[in-house]
Scaffold this motif. Structure first.
Motif, PDB file in Angstrom:
ATOM      1  N   MET A   1       1.821  53.974  35.539  1.00 48.26           N
ATOM      2  CA  MET A   1       2.892  54.272  34.730  1.00 48.26           C
ATOM      3  C   MET A   1       2.646  55.316  33.622  1.00 48.26           C
ATOM      4  SD  MET A   1       3.464  51.102  32.020  1.00 48.26           S
ATOM      5  CE  MET A   1       2.513  51.006  30.530  1.00 48.26           C
ATOM      6  N   LYS A   2       3.841  56.012  33.220  1.00 49.54           N
ATOM      7  CA  LYS A   2       3.637  57.059  31.972  1.00 49.54           C
ATOM      8  C   LYS A   2       3.770  56.574  31.011  1.00 49.54           C
ATOM      9  CE  LYS A   2       4.662  61.077  35.067  1.00 49.54           C
ATOM     10  NZ  LYS A   2       5.392  62.261  35.436  1.00 49.54           N
ATOM     11  N   ALA A   3       3.392  56.799  29.739  1.00 47.35           N
ATOM     12  CA  ALA A   3       3.637  56.431  28.373  1.00 47.35           C
ATOM     13  C   ALA A   3       3.242  57.235  27.620  1.00 47.35           C
ATOM     14  CB  ALA A   3       2.805  55.079  28.317  1.00 47.35           C
ATOM     15  N   TYR A   4       3.847  57.403  26.260  1.00 48.22           N
ATOM     16  CA  TYR A   4       3.449  58.120  25.077  1.00 48.22           C
ATOM     17  C   TYR A   4       2.686  57.633  24.282  1.00 48.22           C
ATOM     18  CZ  TYR A   4       6.363  62.078  26.680  1.00 48.22           C
ATOM     19  OH  TYR A   4       6.768  63.331  27.365  1.00 48.22           O
ATOM     20  N   VAL A   5       1.522  58.161  23.795  1.00 47.98           N
ATOM     21  CA  VAL A   5       0.704  57.080  22.902  1.00 47.98           C
ATOM     22  C   VAL A   5       0.381  58.032  21.589  1.00 47.98           C
ATOM     23  CG1 VAL A   5      -0.216  55.659  24.731  1.00 47.98           C
ATOM     24  CG2 VAL A   5      -1.485  57.771  23.812  1.00 47.98           C
ATOM     25  N   ILE A   6       0.272  57.574  20.373  1.00 51.42           N
ATOM     26  CA  ILE A   6      -0.298  57.956  19.271  1.00 51.42           C
ATOM     27  C   ILE A   6      -1.874  57.899  19.415  1.00 51.42           C
ATOM     28  CG2 ILE A   6      -0.483  58.158  16.806  1.00 51.42           C
ATOM     29  CD1 ILE A   6       2.084  56.557  16.861  1.00 51.42           C
ATOM     30  N   GLN A   7      -2.374  59.262  19.298  1.00 56.25           N
ATOM     31  CA  GLN A   7      -3.657  59.079  19.574  1.00 56.25           C
ATOM     32  C   GLN A   7      -4.704  60.452  18.979  1.00 56.25           C
ATOM     33  OE1 GLN A   7      -5.294  58.037  23.589  1.00 56.25           O
ATOM     34  NE2 GLN A   7      -6.411  59.759  23.734  1.00 56.25           N
ATOM     35  N   GLY A   8      -5.498  60.221  18.394  1.00 57.06           N
ATOM     36  CA  GLY A   8      -6.688  61.176  17.651  1.00 57.06           C
ATOM     37  C   GLY A   8      -6.099  61.762  16.156  1.00 57.06           C
ATOM     38  N   GLY A   9      -5.151  60.955  15.733  1.00 62.02           N
ATOM     39  CA  GLY A   9      -4.560  61.490  14.196  1.00 62.02           C
ATOM     40  C   GLY A   9      -2.959  61.056  14.090  1.00 62.02           C
ATOM     41  N   THR A  24       1.222  43.095  34.523  1.00 64.57           N
ATOM     42  CA  THR A  24       1.769  41.957  35.312  1.00 64.57           C
ATOM     43  C   THR A  24       2.042  40.913  34.294  1.00 64.57           C
ATOM     44  OG1 THR A  24       0.210  42.692  37.211  1.00 64.57           O
ATOM     45  CG2 THR A  24       0.974  40.713  37.147  1.00 64.57           C
ATOM     46  N   PRO A  25       3.238  40.382  34.544  1.00 66.87           N
ATOM     47  CA  PRO A  25       3.731  39.216  33.656  1.00 66.87           C
ATOM     48  C   PRO A  25       2.960  37.981  34.054  1.00 66.87           C
ATOM     49  CG  PRO A  25       5.162  39.631  35.328  1.00 66.87           C
ATOM     50  CD  PRO A  25       4.339  40.690  35.550  1.00 66.87           C
ATOM     51  N   GLY A  26       2.495  37.382  32.863  1.00 72.39           N
ATOM     52  CA  GLY A  26       1.825  36.094  32.627  1.00 72.39           C
ATOM     53  C   GLY A  26       3.002  35.067  32.668  1.00 72.39           C
ATOM     54  N   THR A  27       2.393  33.917  32.111  1.00 72.84           N
ATOM     55  CA  THR A  27       3.455  32.688  31.699  1.00 72.84           C
ATOM     56  C   THR A  27       4.321  33.071  30.538  1.00 72.84           C
ATOM     57  OG1 THR A  27       1.856  31.063  32.567  1.00 72.84           O
ATOM     58  CG2 THR A  27       3.381  30.517  30.965  1.00 72.84           C
ATOM     59  N   GLY A  28       5.628  32.850  30.814  1.00 69.50           N
ATOM     60  CA  GLY A  28       6.643  33.167  29.825  1.00 69.50           C
ATOM     61  C   GLY A  28       6.862  34.737  29.445  1.00 69.50           C
ATOM     62  N   GLU A  29       6.184  35.401  30.406  1.00 70.36           N
ATOM     63  CA  GLU A  29       6.508  36.849  30.003  1.00 70.36           C
ATOM     64  C   GLU A  29       7.392  37.537  31.061  1.00 70.36           C
ATOM     65  OE1 GLU A  29       2.258  38.222  27.790  1.00 70.36           O
ATOM     66  OE2 GLU A  29       2.344  38.299  30.074  1.00 70.36           O
ATOM     67  N   VAL A  30       8.169  38.891  30.629  1.00 68.41           N
ATOM     68  CA  VAL A  30       9.083  39.332  31.514  1.00 68.41           C
ATOM     69  C   VAL A  30       8.611  40.831  31.437  1.00 68.41           C
ATOM     70  CG1 VAL A  30      11.546  40.244  31.537  1.00 68.41           C
ATOM     71  CG2 VAL A  30      10.861  37.857  30.814  1.00 68.41           C
ATOM     72  N   LEU A  31       8.696  41.343  32.699  1.00 67.46           N
ATOM     73  CA  LEU A  31       8.448  42.938  32.818  1.00 67.46           C
ATOM     74  C   LEU A  31       9.848  43.587  32.955  1.00 67.46           C
ATOM     75  CD1 LEU A  31       6.286  45.250  33.381  1.00 67.46           C
ATOM     76  CD2 LEU A  31       6.497  44.769  35.642  1.00 67.46           C
ATOM     77  N   LEU A  32       9.836  44.709  32.250  1.00 70.13           N
ATOM     78  CA  LEU A  32      11.067  45.495  32.291  1.00 70.13           C
ATOM     79  C   LEU A  32      10.723  46.966  32.745  1.00 70.13           C
ATOM     80  CD1 LEU A  32      12.473  45.154  28.502  1.00 70.13           C
ATOM     81  CD2 LEU A  32      13.034  43.786  30.659  1.00 70.13           C
ATOM     82  N   ARG A  33      11.650  47.426  33.792  1.00 67.33           N
ATOM     83  CA  ARG A  33      11.595  48.962  34.090  1.00 67.33           C
ATOM     84  C   ARG A  33      12.432  49.518  33.068  1.00 67.33           C
ATOM     85  NH1 ARG A  33      13.327  48.956  39.006  1.00 67.33           N
ATOM     86  NH2 ARG A  33      11.199  49.165  40.047  1.00 67.33           N
ATOM     87  N   MET A  34      11.852  50.551  32.265  1.00 66.16           N
ATOM     88  CA  MET A  34      12.672  50.913  31.161  1.00 66.16           C
ATOM     89  C   MET A  34      13.545  51.963  31.499  1.00 66.16           C
ATOM     90  SD  MET A  34      11.774  49.425  28.654  1.00 66.16           S
ATOM     91  CE  MET A  34      12.683  50.105  27.487  1.00 66.16           C
ATOM     92  N   ALA A 116       7.531  53.967  27.134  1.00 63.49           N
ATOM     93  CA  ALA A 116       6.722  53.834  28.425  1.00 63.49           C
ATOM     94  C   ALA A 116       7.589  53.363  29.476  1.00 63.49           C
ATOM     95  CB  ALA A 116       5.549  52.863  28.266  1.00 63.49           C
ATOM     96  N   GLU A 117       7.206  53.651  30.756  1.00 56.80           N
ATOM     97  CA  GLU A 117       8.056  53.441  31.772  1.00 56.80           C
ATOM     98  C   GLU A 117       8.275  51.970  32.184  1.00 56.80           C
ATOM     99  OE1 GLU A 117       7.799  57.116  34.791  1.00 56.80           O
ATOM    100  OE2 GLU A 117       5.961  56.116  34.767  1.00 56.80           O
ATOM    101  N   TYR A 118       7.295  51.090  31.608  1.00 55.67           N
ATOM    102  CA  TYR A 118       7.332  49.885  31.828  1.00 55.67           C
ATOM    103  C   TYR A 118       6.937  49.034  30.762  1.00 55.67           C
ATOM    104  CZ  TYR A 118       7.803  50.651  37.013  1.00 55.67           C
ATOM    105  OH  TYR A 118       8.404  51.457  38.151  1.00 55.67           O
TER     106      TYR A 118
END
Length: 337
Positions: A1-9, A24-34, A116-118
């Motif tokens: 997936m694509k995501a934007y991150v703050i990095q290097g400053g 991947t969702p674990g117990t009690g977790e939900v995955l969203l497609r943004m 992020a896309e997910y």
């Protein structure tokens, strides 16, 4: 997936696009497609290092967004595949009074955010959104909407006949205008733009003050209220506005402190006028999931629609943040996937 991150400053120039595995969702977790995210001034403060100069990076910024549930882990009971959901800003604050421990669970810092896309979140940190809202509109709810609801309804208890003042025409202010009108209040909007004031009046604002032409806007509020003052003032300016907000307040009125757009430190705080006004200063830090749920009921019942200023595609997220920094928007800036 694509995501934007703050990095290097810090700074928008240090926000970069990266590729990461889809979680991947674990117990009690939900995955969203943004589907969409909405920007807040806080996002710039995080990216610029204003809130935490020791922020652990890389970090995915932006706290507000809506996505489609595409996968759920074991023991998830609150969501089904296909639901649209927003993350609540403070993931661990589901109801009641917050604690210090809650503040380390806010999205977009210190937790990874929504740009992020997910996005993977615990089901307790998610809430379904009103069906009548578009993705862009729904994305605006978690911070701006809940902050205004908390200030106007939950803490402010604004009622029929009250006079409410909102500063500016950004997301929180316009939500506050809408919620105050739902409660039957008169609303005064302060802005530097006559055009924006006219647009606010079309939304139901009763009176507008251009603070650039009328720097003594507190006196204008007193004149409008025949010297009584406002019942409730939503203060977003911080350093440059708080003393004037106290001046414009009625005796026993409330100021909801929700922003620090002009700075976080108030020099020469008007303590005597605050005492004479018996002013109640209530800081607002977004709100709980329970407040979000209450707000959504009102949004649904009144078919309320958030105000979206502009829409950018995901690959122009940097441009959207620059537009936010310019401060010329009316309502919310959104990014769609």
């Amino acid at each position: 997936m694509k995501a934007y991150v703050i990095q290097g400053g810090f700074g928008i120039d240090h926000l970069i696009e990266v590729n990461r595995p889809v979680p991947t969702p674990g117990t009690g977790e939900v995955l969203l497609r943004m589907r969409a995210v909405a920007l807040n001034s806080r996002d710039l403060g995080v990216i610029d290092g204003f809130y935490n100069p020791n922020l652990t990076v890389p970090l995915i910024p932006v706290s507000d967004g809506v996505g489609e549930v595409i996968a759920i882990g074991e023991n998830v009971s609150r969501f089904q595949i296909g639901d649209r959901a927003c993350g609540i800003f403070t993931q661990s604050w589901t109801g009641g009074e917050p604690t210090q421990a809650n503040w380390v669970t806010t999205l977009g810092s210190p937790l990874d955010g929504m740009l992020a896309e997910y996005v993977l979140l615990p089901e307790e940190g998610l809430i379904c959104v009103p069906e009548h809202l578009t993705d862009k509109e729904a994305a605006t709810l978690p911070c701006a909407g809940v902050t205004a609801w908390h200030a106007i309804v939950e803490e402010g208890k604004v009622k029929v006949g009250d006079t409410v003042v909102v500063q500016g025409t950004g997301g929180v202010s316009l939500f506050a205008l809408q919620f105050a009108k739902l409660q039957g209040a008169k609303v005064i909007v302060i802005s530097s733009s006559d055009e924006k004031l006219e647009r606010a009046k079309l939304m139901g604002a009763d009176y507008g003050i251009n603070y650039k032409r009328n720097t003594d806007w507190d006196k204008a509020i007193l004149d409008y209220t025949q010297g009584r003052g406002a019942d409730h003032i939503l203060d977003l300016g911080g350093a440059s506005t708080l003393n004037r907000s106290i001046s414009a307040l009625k005796v026993g009125g409330q100021i909801s402190i929700v922003g620090i757009l002009s700075g976080a430190s108030v020099e020469d705080f008007a303590l005597v006028p605050a005492i004479m006004k018996k002013a109640r200063l209530q800081a607002i830090n977004v709100g709980s999931r329970a407040m979000f749920e209450n707000m959504n009921l009102a949004v649904e019942q009144h078919n309320l629609r958030p105000v979206v200023d502009s829409i950018f595609p995901f690959d122009r997220a940097i441009e959207a943040l620059h537009h936010l920094a310019e401060g010329s928007y009316f309502g919310k800036i959104c990014i769609v996937f």
